[in-house]
Design a protein around this motif. Structure first.
Motif, PDB file in Angstrom:
ATOM      1  N   THR A 130      19.933  38.817  26.293  1.00 46.46           N
ATOM      2  CA  THR A 130      20.910  39.201  27.307  1.00 46.46           C
ATOM      3  C   THR A 130      21.190  38.076  28.286  1.00 46.46           C
ATOM      4  O   THR A 130      22.230  38.026  28.924  1.00 46.46           O
ATOM      5  CB  THR A 130      20.419  40.443  28.080  1.00 46.46           C
ATOM      6  N   ALA A 131      20.224  37.137  28.451  1.00 51.03           N
ATOM      7  CA  ALA A 131      20.409  36.049  29.409  1.00 51.03           C
ATOM      8  C   ALA A 131      21.348  34.976  28.883  1.00 51.03           C
ATOM      9  O   ALA A 131      21.841  34.153  29.633  1.00 51.03           O
ATOM     10  CB  ALA A 131      19.060  35.431  29.756  1.00 51.03           C
ATOM     11  N   CYS A 132      21.571  34.953  27.565  1.00 48.84           N
ATOM     12  CA  CYS A 132      22.419  33.928  26.954  1.00 48.84           C
ATOM     13  C   CYS A 132      23.751  34.555  26.581  1.00 48.84           C
ATOM     14  O   CYS A 132      23.897  35.136  25.506  1.00 48.84           O
ATOM     15  CB  CYS A 132      21.729  33.342  25.728  1.00 48.84           C
ATOM     16  N   ALA A 133      24.720  34.496  27.463  1.00 44.88           N
ATOM     17  CA  ALA A 133      26.025  35.091  27.214  1.00 44.88           C
ATOM     18  C   ALA A 133      26.761  34.303  26.145  1.00 44.88           C
ATOM     19  O   ALA A 133      26.551  33.103  25.969  1.00 44.88           O
ATOM     20  CB  ALA A 133      26.834  35.119  28.505  1.00 44.88           C
ATOM     21  N   THR A 134      27.623  34.982  25.410  1.00 44.53           N
ATOM     22  CA  THR A 134      28.370  34.330  24.333  1.00 44.53           C
ATOM     23  C   THR A 134      29.798  34.004  24.741  1.00 44.53           C
ATOM     24  O   THR A 134      30.594  33.595  23.907  1.00 44.53           O
ATOM     25  CB  THR A 134      28.390  35.221  23.082  1.00 44.53           C
ATOM     26  N   HIS A 135      30.144  34.200  26.011  1.00 49.25           N
ATOM     27  CA  HIS A 135      31.491  33.862  26.490  1.00 49.25           C
ATOM     28  C   HIS A 135      31.388  33.130  27.825  1.00 49.25           C
ATOM     29  O   HIS A 135      30.575  33.492  28.673  1.00 49.25           O
ATOM     30  CB  HIS A 135      32.353  35.116  26.672  1.00 49.25           C
ATOM     31  N   ARG A 136      32.193  32.100  27.973  1.00 48.12           N
ATOM     32  CA  ARG A 136      32.278  31.363  29.234  1.00 48.12           C
ATOM     33  C   ARG A 136      33.742  31.319  29.661  1.00 48.12           C
ATOM     34  O   ARG A 136      34.617  30.918  28.890  1.00 48.12           O
ATOM     35  CB  ARG A 136      31.768  29.942  29.061  1.00 48.12           C
ATOM     36  N   THR A 137      34.001  31.755  30.880  1.00 54.70           N
ATOM     37  CA  THR A 137      35.362  31.722  31.411  1.00 54.70           C
ATOM     38  C   THR A 137      35.640  30.373  32.071  1.00 54.70           C
ATOM     39  O   THR A 137      34.799  29.851  32.788  1.00 54.70           O
ATOM     40  CB  THR A 137      35.561  32.844  32.443  1.00 54.70           C
ATOM     41  N   LEU A 194      53.128  35.185  37.337  1.00 52.71           N
ATOM     42  CA  LEU A 194      51.888  34.986  36.590  1.00 52.71           C
ATOM     43  C   LEU A 194      51.198  36.324  36.354  1.00 52.71           C
ATOM     44  O   LEU A 194      51.176  37.187  37.241  1.00 52.71           O
ATOM     45  CB  LEU A 194      50.941  34.076  37.364  1.00 52.71           C
ATOM     46  N   LEU A 195      50.629  36.480  35.158  1.00 54.63           N
ATOM     47  CA  LEU A 195      49.892  37.698  34.852  1.00 54.63           C
ATOM     48  C   LEU A 195      48.667  37.344  34.016  1.00 54.63           C
ATOM     49  O   LEU A 195      48.767  36.618  33.021  1.00 54.63           O
ATOM     50  CB  LEU A 195      50.773  38.677  34.070  1.00 54.63           C
ATOM     51  N   ASP A 196      47.505  37.845  34.422  1.00 51.17           N
ATOM     52  CA  ASP A 196      46.299  37.685  33.632  1.00 51.17           C
ATOM     53  C   ASP A 196      46.254  38.823  32.615  1.00 51.17           C
ATOM     54  O   ASP A 196      45.966  39.965  32.965  1.00 51.17           O
ATOM     55  CB  ASP A 196      45.056  37.715  34.531  1.00 51.17           C
ATOM     56  N   ALA A 197      46.514  38.489  31.353  1.00 47.71           N
ATOM     57  CA  ALA A 197      46.531  39.505  30.295  1.00 47.71           C
ATOM     58  C   ALA A 197      45.363  39.337  29.330  1.00 47.71           C
ATOM     59  O   ALA A 197      45.388  39.849  28.211  1.00 47.71           O
ATOM     60  CB  ALA A 197      47.854  39.426  29.530  1.00 47.71           C
ATOM     61  N   ARG A 198      44.310  38.627  29.750  1.00 44.16           N
ATOM     62  CA  ARG A 198      43.133  38.470  28.901  1.00 44.16           C
ATOM     63  C   ARG A 198      42.418  39.810  28.737  1.00 44.16           C
ATOM     64  O   ARG A 198      42.397  40.621  29.660  1.00 44.16           O
ATOM     65  CB  ARG A 198      42.176  37.445  29.512  1.00 44.16           C
ATOM     66  N   PRO A 199      41.818  40.058  27.593  1.00 44.62           N
ATOM     67  CA  PRO A 199      41.139  41.343  27.385  1.00 44.62           C
ATOM     68  C   PRO A 199      39.982  41.582  28.350  1.00 44.62           C
ATOM     69  O   PRO A 199      39.786  42.694  28.844  1.00 44.62           O
ATOM     70  CB  PRO A 199      40.633  41.247  25.935  1.00 44.62           C
ATOM     71  N   GLU A 200      39.203  40.501  28.670  1.00 50.12           N
ATOM     72  CA  GLU A 200      37.982  40.722  29.456  1.00 50.12           C
ATOM     73  C   GLU A 200      38.214  40.668  30.961  1.00 50.12           C
ATOM     74  O   GLU A 200      37.424  41.192  31.730  1.00 50.12           O
ATOM     75  CB  GLU A 200      36.908  39.692  29.073  1.00 50.12           C
ATOM     76  N   LYS A 201      39.273  40.004  31.429  1.00 49.54           N
ATOM     77  CA  LYS A 201      39.640  39.930  32.849  1.00 49.54           C
ATOM     78  C   LYS A 201      38.530  39.361  33.748  1.00 49.54           C
ATOM     79  O   LYS A 201      38.462  39.677  34.929  1.00 49.54           O
ATOM     80  CB  LYS A 201      40.026  41.318  33.390  1.00 49.54           C
ATOM     81  N   LEU A 202      37.672  38.497  33.221  1.00 44.84           N
ATOM     82  CA  LEU A 202      36.620  37.899  34.033  1.00 44.84           C
ATOM     83  C   LEU A 202      37.217  36.873  34.990  1.00 44.84           C
ATOM     84  O   LEU A 202      38.037  36.042  34.584  1.00 44.84           O
ATOM     85  CB  LEU A 202      35.570  37.232  33.135  1.00 44.84           C
ATOM     86  N   ASP A 203      36.802  36.916  36.265  1.00 40.15           N
ATOM     87  CA  ASP A 203      37.295  35.978  37.281  1.00 40.15           C
ATOM     88  C   ASP A 203      38.818  35.967  37.337  1.00 40.15           C
ATOM     89  O   ASP A 203      39.445  34.923  37.506  1.00 40.15           O
ATOM     90  CB  ASP A 203      36.772  34.563  37.018  1.00 40.15           C
ATOM     91  N   SER A 204      39.417  37.132  37.232  1.00 43.27           N
ATOM     92  CA  SER A 204      40.874  37.225  37.134  1.00 43.27           C
ATOM     93  C   SER A 204      41.586  36.644  38.348  1.00 43.27           C
ATOM     94  O   SER A 204      42.549  35.875  38.213  1.00 43.27           O
ATOM     95  CB  SER A 204      41.295  38.690  36.946  1.00 43.27           C
ATOM     96  N   ALA A 205      41.138  36.987  39.542  1.00 44.98           N
ATOM     97  CA  ALA A 205      41.795  36.498  40.757  1.00 44.98           C
ATOM     98  C   ALA A 205      41.737  34.980  40.840  1.00 44.98           C
ATOM     99  O   ALA A 205      42.717  34.323  41.208  1.00 44.98           O
ATOM    100  CB  ALA A 205      41.152  37.130  41.990  1.00 44.98           C
ATOM    101  N   SER A 253      41.380  31.909  28.267  1.00 46.46           N
ATOM    102  CA  SER A 253      40.977  30.742  29.037  1.00 46.46           C
ATOM    103  C   SER A 253      39.455  30.704  29.091  1.00 46.46           C
ATOM    104  O   SER A 253      38.840  31.278  29.987  1.00 46.46           O
ATOM    105  CB  SER A 253      41.554  30.788  30.457  1.00 46.46           C
ATOM    106  N   GLY A 254      38.849  30.048  28.108  1.00 46.21           N
ATOM    107  CA  GLY A 254      37.403  30.000  28.091  1.00 46.21           C
ATOM    108  C   GLY A 254      36.875  29.566  26.741  1.00 46.21           C
ATOM    109  O   GLY A 254      37.586  28.927  25.957  1.00 46.21           O
ATOM    110  N   ALA A 255      35.628  29.904  26.478  1.00 43.48           N
ATOM    111  CA  ALA A 255      34.993  29.544  25.211  1.00 43.48           C
ATOM    112  C   ALA A 255      34.119  30.695  24.745  1.00 43.48           C
ATOM    113  O   ALA A 255      33.506  31.397  25.547  1.00 43.48           O
ATOM    114  CB  ALA A 255      34.142  28.278  25.375  1.00 43.48           C
ATOM    115  N   ASP A 256      34.082  30.883  23.417  1.00 46.69           N
ATOM    116  CA  ASP A 256      33.234  31.903  22.808  1.00 46.69           C
ATOM    117  C   ASP A 256      32.310  31.247  21.804  1.00 46.69           C
ATOM    118  O   ASP A 256      32.690  30.289  21.117  1.00 46.69           O
ATOM    119  CB  ASP A 256      34.094  32.968  22.119  1.00 46.69           C
ATOM    120  N   PHE A 257      31.097  31.765  21.714  1.00 44.97           N
ATOM    121  CA  PHE A 257      30.117  31.207  20.798  1.00 44.97           C
ATOM    122  C   PHE A 257      30.280  31.831  19.418  1.00 44.97           C
ATOM    123  O   PHE A 257      30.151  33.043  19.260  1.00 44.97           O
ATOM    124  CB  PHE A 257      28.697  31.445  21.301  1.00 44.97           C
ATOM    125  N   GLY A 258      30.594  30.982  18.447  1.00 48.96           N
ATOM    126  CA  GLY A 258      30.632  31.429  17.057  1.00 48.96           C
ATOM    127  C   GLY A 258      31.800  32.309  16.693  1.00 48.96           C
ATOM    128  O   GLY A 258      31.767  32.992  15.678  1.00 48.96           O
TER     129      GLY A 258
END
Length: 224
Positions: free
Chosen positions: A17-24, A47-58, A99-104
């Motif tokens: 759980t400490a190793c997240a697989t997504h970085r915004t 401008l509109l944030d239409a990403r599925p996860e909405k992390l750090d949207s503001a 806008s970010g990176a996903d592992f694998g």
């Protein structure tokens, strides 16, 4: 000292759980102000944030807006995304899709945005054909069959819509600017951030080229 099975299971759970697989990535634009590029009627931009996860949207939306404002100043008029474009005006809607990176794993399927780009090209009429060509020249993605195991996949994806209501008709063109980058998981989150930043660098370059071409086109067609 031996650990119990419960303790081992708990440690394993913490490690996973400490190793997240997504970085915004908070996208940033650092361009010189466009001196001499001014409009009688500013371009309406949303401008509109239409990403599925909405992390750090503001933070994502604010950073993009501030960067574009520093670059283009009064040539841009910021409006709500779903506000109707008045007659005689030109609007640009920017939808942030990644806008970010996903592992694998990959966020973009090549055929999906290739189809969208081809559709935009077919719909684009003068004077927006050259603007669309600027955007397409910046698209850069990994091969559709790429296996992401052991890699961070950085993805930046913007969808742009130009709506032109200057000539009595409601002309609209929709097209993507997309880029991906891959980095081996040698440095953990550092590799993730590098992949995300490299992908964003390509998309930011495409976005600025589109806005330069768009604003010049609008300026050149203004009634004296």
């Amino acid at each position: 000292m031996r650990l119990s099975r419960a303790s081992i299971a708990l440690l394993a759970l913490v490690a996973v759980t400490a190793c997240a697989t997504h970085r915004t990535l908070i996208p940033r634009i650092d361009e010189a102000p466009r001196e001499g590029l001014s409009l009688e009627r500013p371009l309406r931009v949303a401008l509109l944030d239409a990403r599925p996860e909405k992390l750090d949207s503001a933070e994502v939306v604010t950073s993009l807006r501030e960067g574009l404002s520093r670059t283009y100043g009064d040539s841009l008029l910021w409006v709500p995304y779903f506000e109707e474009t008045p007659r005689g005006e030109v609007a640009l809607r920017i939808r942030v899709l990644a806008s970010g990176a996903d592992f694998g794993s990959r966020l973009v399927v090549a055929s999906a945005f290739a189809t969208a780009s081809s559709t935009g090209s077919a719909a684009a009429s003068s004077p927006w054909g050259p603007v669309l060509a600027e955007a397409r020249s910046q698209q850069n993605v990994l091969a559709s069959g790429f296996s992401g195991e052991g890699w961070w996949i950085g993805t930046s994806w913007l969808e742009l819509q130009i709506e032109d209501r200057r000539f009595g008709e409601n002309d609209a063109v929709l097209f993507p600017i997309v880029a991906e980058d891959q980095q081996a998981n040698l440095w953990g989150y550092r590799s993730a951030d590098q992949a995300a930043q490299r992908a964003w660098g390509k998309v930011a370059q495409g976005l600025i080229r589109v806005l330069d071409a768009l604003l010049i086109t609008v300026r050149d067609h203004e009634t004296p």
